[in-house]
Each structure stands twice: as structure tokens, then as C-alpha cells.
Design a protein around this motif. Sequence first.
Motif, PDB file in Angstrom:
ATOM      1  N   LEU A  93       0.816  -1.088   0.180  1.00 31.13           N
ATOM      2  CA  LEU A  93      -0.225   0.331  -0.085  1.00 31.13           C
ATOM      3  C   LEU A  93       1.297   0.812   0.166  1.00 31.13           C
ATOM      4  O   LEU A  93       0.679   2.631   0.864  1.00 31.13           O
ATOM      5  CB  LEU A  93      -1.349   0.093   1.156  1.00 31.13           C
ATOM      6  CG  LEU A  93      -2.625  -0.305   1.419  1.00 31.13           C
ATOM      7  CD1 LEU A  93      -3.114  -0.249   2.240  1.00 31.13           C
ATOM      8  CD2 LEU A  93      -3.104   0.178  -0.243  1.00 31.13           C
ATOM      9  N   THR A 119      -1.844   1.820  -3.249  1.00 28.65           N
ATOM     10  CA  THR A 119      -2.955   3.400  -2.511  1.00 28.65           C
ATOM     11  C   THR A 119      -3.991   3.718  -3.352  1.00 28.65           C
ATOM     12  O   THR A 119      -5.035   3.523  -4.043  1.00 28.65           O
ATOM     13  CB  THR A 119      -2.482   4.358  -2.024  1.00 28.65           C
ATOM     14  OG1 THR A 119      -1.682   3.568  -0.895  1.00 28.65           O
ATOM     15  CG2 THR A 119      -3.985   4.898  -1.352  1.00 28.65           C
ATOM     16  N   SER A 178      -9.175  -6.051  -0.573  1.00 19.14           N
ATOM     17  CA  SER A 178      -8.305  -5.931   0.496  1.00 19.14           C
ATOM     18  C   SER A 178      -7.089  -5.501   0.024  1.00 19.14           C
ATOM     19  O   SER A 178      -6.871  -5.222  -0.752  1.00 19.14           O
ATOM     20  CB  SER A 178      -8.982  -7.552   0.551  1.00 19.14           C
ATOM     21  OG  SER A 178      -9.925  -7.894   1.191  1.00 19.14           O
ATOM     22  N   ALA A 179      -5.937  -5.185   0.933  1.00 24.96           N
ATOM     23  CA  ALA A 179      -5.154  -4.840   1.119  1.00 24.96           C
ATOM     24  C   ALA A 179      -3.548  -5.567   1.902  1.00 24.96           C
ATOM     25  O   ALA A 179      -4.886  -4.911   3.142  1.00 24.96           O
ATOM     26  CB  ALA A 179      -4.715  -2.927   0.469  1.00 24.96           C
ATOM     27  N   TRP A 180      -3.179  -5.499   1.784  1.00 30.74           N
ATOM     28  CA  TRP A 180      -2.208  -5.996   3.213  1.00 30.74           C
ATOM     29  C   TRP A 180      -0.600  -4.929   2.641  1.00 30.74           C
ATOM     30  O   TRP A 180      -0.112  -4.431   1.606  1.00 30.74           O
ATOM     31  CB  TRP A 180      -1.139  -7.334   2.782  1.00 30.74           C
ATOM     32  CG  TRP A 180      -0.216  -7.532   3.961  1.00 30.74           C
ATOM     33  CD1 TRP A 180      -0.831  -8.001   5.387  1.00 30.74           C
ATOM     34  CD2 TRP A 180       1.154  -7.516   3.660  1.00 30.74           C
ATOM     35  NE1 TRP A 180      -0.196  -8.996   5.748  1.00 30.74           N
ATOM     36  CE2 TRP A 180       1.425  -8.278   4.682  1.00 30.74           C
ATOM     37  CE3 TRP A 180       1.928  -7.060   2.459  1.00 30.74           C
ATOM     38  CZ2 TRP A 180       3.040  -8.092   5.394  1.00 30.74           C
ATOM     39  CZ3 TRP A 180       3.186  -7.071   3.482  1.00 30.74           C
ATOM     40  CH2 TRP A 180       3.446  -7.919   4.467  1.00 30.74           C
ATOM     41  N   SER A 181      -0.398  -5.001   3.459  1.00 27.55           N
ATOM     42  CA  SER A 181       0.769  -3.660   4.071  1.00 27.55           C
ATOM     43  C   SER A 181       2.336  -4.239   4.973  1.00 27.55           C
ATOM     44  O   SER A 181       1.483  -4.564   6.225  1.00 27.55           O
ATOM     45  CB  SER A 181       0.808  -2.104   3.673  1.00 27.55           C
ATOM     46  OG  SER A 181      -0.089  -2.259   5.206  1.00 27.55           O
ATOM     47  N   ARG A 205      -2.214   0.203   7.672  1.00 31.09           N
ATOM     48  CA  ARG A 205      -3.218   1.342   7.133  1.00 31.09           C
ATOM     49  C   ARG A 205      -4.109   1.287   7.437  1.00 31.09           C
ATOM     50  O   ARG A 205      -4.484   0.331   6.956  1.00 31.09           O
ATOM     51  CB  ARG A 205      -1.952   1.010   5.474  1.00 31.09           C
ATOM     52  CG  ARG A 205      -0.699   1.985   5.963  1.00 31.09           C
ATOM     53  CD  ARG A 205      -0.383   3.050   5.539  1.00 31.09           C
ATOM     54  NE  ARG A 205      -1.140   4.059   4.391  1.00 31.09           N
ATOM     55  CZ  ARG A 205      -1.196   3.596   3.532  1.00 31.09           C
ATOM     56  NH1 ARG A 205       0.269   3.052   2.239  1.00 31.09           N
ATOM     57  NH2 ARG A 205      -1.810   4.745   2.286  1.00 31.09           N
ATOM     58  N   ARG A 206      -5.013   2.261   6.805  1.00 31.37           N
ATOM     59  CA  ARG A 206      -6.446   2.980   6.661  1.00 31.37           C
ATOM     60  C   ARG A 206      -7.017   3.227   5.710  1.00 31.37           C
ATOM     61  O   ARG A 206      -6.130   4.403   4.893  1.00 31.37           O
ATOM     62  CB  ARG A 206      -7.259   3.397   7.663  1.00 31.37           C
ATOM     63  CG  ARG A 206      -7.244   2.979   9.069  1.00 31.37           C
ATOM     64  CD  ARG A 206      -8.189   3.532  10.201  1.00 31.37           C
ATOM     65  NE  ARG A 206      -8.100   2.491  11.756  1.00 31.37           N
ATOM     66  CZ  ARG A 206      -8.416   1.742  12.208  1.00 31.37           C
ATOM     67  NH1 ARG A 206      -9.276   1.666  11.027  1.00 31.37           N
ATOM     68  NH2 ARG A 206      -8.750   0.936  13.384  1.00 31.37           N
ATOM     69  N   VAL A 218     -11.277  -0.195   1.515  1.00 28.61           N
ATOM     70  CA  VAL A 218     -10.802  -1.098   1.984  1.00 28.61           C
ATOM     71  C   VAL A 218     -10.549  -1.924   2.956  1.00 28.61           C
ATOM     72  O   VAL A 218     -10.409  -0.843   3.661  1.00 28.61           O
ATOM     73  CB  VAL A 218      -9.108  -0.758   1.252  1.00 28.61           C
ATOM     74  CG1 VAL A 218      -8.246  -1.927   1.055  1.00 28.61           C
ATOM     75  CG2 VAL A 218      -9.272   0.120   0.044  1.00 28.61           C
ATOM     76  N   THR A 235      -7.439  -3.903   5.045  1.00 24.28           N
ATOM     77  CA  THR A 235      -6.811  -3.679   5.323  1.00 24.28           C
ATOM     78  C   THR A 235      -6.632  -4.086   6.212  1.00 24.28           C
ATOM     79  O   THR A 235      -6.815  -4.826   7.143  1.00 24.28           O
ATOM     80  CB  THR A 235      -5.780  -2.099   5.231  1.00 24.28           C
ATOM     81  OG1 THR A 235      -6.306  -1.862   6.884  1.00 24.28           O
ATOM     82  CG2 THR A 235      -6.964  -1.565   4.591  1.00 24.28           C
ATOM     83  N   TYR A 236      -5.239  -5.057   5.825  1.00 24.96           N
ATOM     84  CA  TYR A 236      -4.006  -6.071   6.842  1.00 24.96           C
ATOM     85  C   TYR A 236      -2.999  -6.066   6.787  1.00 24.96           C
ATOM     86  O   TYR A 236      -2.674  -5.016   6.203  1.00 24.96           O
ATOM     87  CB  TYR A 236      -4.286  -7.899   6.200  1.00 24.96           C
ATOM     88  CG  TYR A 236      -5.757  -8.637   5.663  1.00 24.96           C
ATOM     89  CD1 TYR A 236      -5.987  -8.913   6.832  1.00 24.96           C
ATOM     90  CD2 TYR A 236      -6.714  -8.137   5.091  1.00 24.96           C
ATOM     91  CE1 TYR A 236      -7.069  -9.860   6.340  1.00 24.96           C
ATOM     92  CE2 TYR A 236      -7.173  -8.736   4.990  1.00 24.96           C
ATOM     93  CZ  TYR A 236      -7.780  -9.813   5.413  1.00 24.96           C
ATOM     94  OH  TYR A 236      -9.275  -9.815   5.206  1.00 24.96           O
ATOM     95  N   SER A 237      -2.136  -5.828   7.893  1.00 24.79           N
ATOM     96  CA  SER A 237      -0.716  -5.509   8.503  1.00 24.79           C
ATOM     97  C   SER A 237      -0.029  -6.524   8.592  1.00 24.79           C
ATOM     98  O   SER A 237      -0.449  -7.296   9.855  1.00 24.79           O
ATOM     99  CB  SER A 237      -0.352  -4.294   8.923  1.00 24.79           C
ATOM    100  OG  SER A 237      -1.028  -3.875  10.028  1.00 24.79           O
TER     101      SER A 237
END
Length: 308
Positions: A140, A145, A159-162, A166-167, A171, A173-175
Motif C-alpha cells: 500500500l 493505494t 483488500s490490501a496488505w502492507s 494502514r487505513r 478497503v 486492510t491487513y498488516s
Amino acid sequence: MIRVAFLSRPGLMDPMKPLLERELPGVAVASWPEPAARDADIAVCWKPEAGALAAMPKLKLIHAIAAGVDNILSDPTLPDLPLCRIVDPGITSAMTEFVLWGALYFHRDFDRMISNARDGLWCRYDQRAARDRRIGILGLGELGTAAAVRLVELGFAVSAWSRSPRRLAGVQTYSGADALDAFLSETEILVSLLPLTPSTVGLLNAERLSRLPRGAALILCSRGEHLVLDDLVGLLRNGHLRGAVLDVFEQEPLPAEHPLWREPGVLVTPHMAAIASWEVIAQQVADNAKRLLRGEPLLNVVDRVRGY
């Protein structure tokens, strides 16, 4: 007079020479391994030969010609000098276009349509609404982004992984490493936009790709070193993965005889998802050259610990 050396495969940076001479009147440009290159103040690089930068005693600045600098940081003899990268707003737009095209390529079954067309096969598949298709973005940063935001605007479930939390509106989000499996398990189209760092080399291996749901697809437009190719081919051939769009490879250009060109389900593109123009590269290198001469802060300096 400022002296610049080009370090890349032969001929790659030829288009930039007249542009740099226009931006920096009186500049002296040489290409490695010409003798004059050893006296350069600035090295402009793409995959420089290991040890070359360390052999330039007058060097004051190392400048990439792209946003990614992993191809420079991988040199164990890299001098402790400022390292700058290219930041081109046009790259973000271009990468977003590529990601949208790749997502639609699988979402609207164009991969199957192209295969069927070769065989003269008329076959329509059930269409799914964008909201029912889960697209996962690995990374992200600025590129990830922008792509995630555009996919949300088109109505996809995103969905997004970093690495760190992150927000992002719309989306999921996972981290962190502990959340990666959960992120992968629900992703039907996986888009890799990670930077290349020691922790991401080989990240997309059989263990992790098998966490994707059966029938998932991969879009790789980050770095070839993220993917274990043999593991991908194995998962394609056993039917776990549906297909892949691959834009980047450890060895580039990908040799014409490489079997990936003909692997069913794989579409190879020639590292063209997002490319900075030579005009932008020359302008940013010249700007930093002027700043170097004036003793001013450089632009787009890389944090070597983070790798970008």
C-alpha cells in the motif's frame, strides 16, 4: 563542469544523453566502462555491474532511473553515498491503468475468451458483479493505494496488505506477517505492488500462493524476484491457479525460448506496466545535479534501511 556516467546494459540510456545535455549545458557524459566514466561525479544507473560504483573514486551521487532501487542496493560494494530515485506522477497513473486492465482481464473472462477465439469456440460464462469479486493488493505504497482507490470506485471488493498498519476508505486492510495468510485466503485476483526488499524476495512461493482460493489469478507488476516461477507453474498446472499476468522477471528481457511465453494461462508483458519517460528522468537527474553543486538538499533520497 559536472561529469555523469551511465551504468546500464549497452545503449539503454542513449535516448537520455541529449536531454541531459540540454538540461545541464556543458555536462560531460560517459558510459561505463569507458575510462572517463570512472571520474564521474554522478552515476545514473539501471542494474549496474557489481563493483562498478565502488570503482568510481570521485562519485558524489548515485541516481536510479526508476522508482525502484533494489537493482542498485543489491551491490554488496555499494558506496555510502546519497542514492536518489525517480518519482513520476505519470507512473502512478500508468500503473493504475495496468492493474485495472489486468483485473478486468480475469474478472470479465477475457483470458478464456482469447483462448476460445483461437479454437473458434463460442462460449459465454456467467458474469459476476464487481462487488462479488475480491481483489487483493500486496503493498500500500503510492502505487498500491492509487490502484486500490480506483478499484473501489469501480465497485470491486478490495483488500490490501502492507507491512505496517494502514487505513483506506472502502478497503479491508491487513498488516504484518501474521495477517498475510488471512489476506491471501480471500483474494481471487492478487496484485503484487510490493517494493523489493530482503524480506519480500521469494514471497510469492508455493506455500503462500496455495493460500489463495482455487481458481485465483495473479498480476505481477512489482519485481520478478518476488515470485518463485516454478512454484507458480506448478500451481497453474495442477489447476489451483487460473492464470497469471507477468510483467516483471528476474532475467529481462525474458528470452524468446523461455517456456513461460507458451505456458497456458500465462500472459507475459515486457516490463511496460509503468515506465518513466526519458524527459522526466533527465529533468530529475539534472535537478539533483544542480542541487548537488549548490549544496542544497537532494530530492527523492532513498532510505536504505527501508529500501525505497
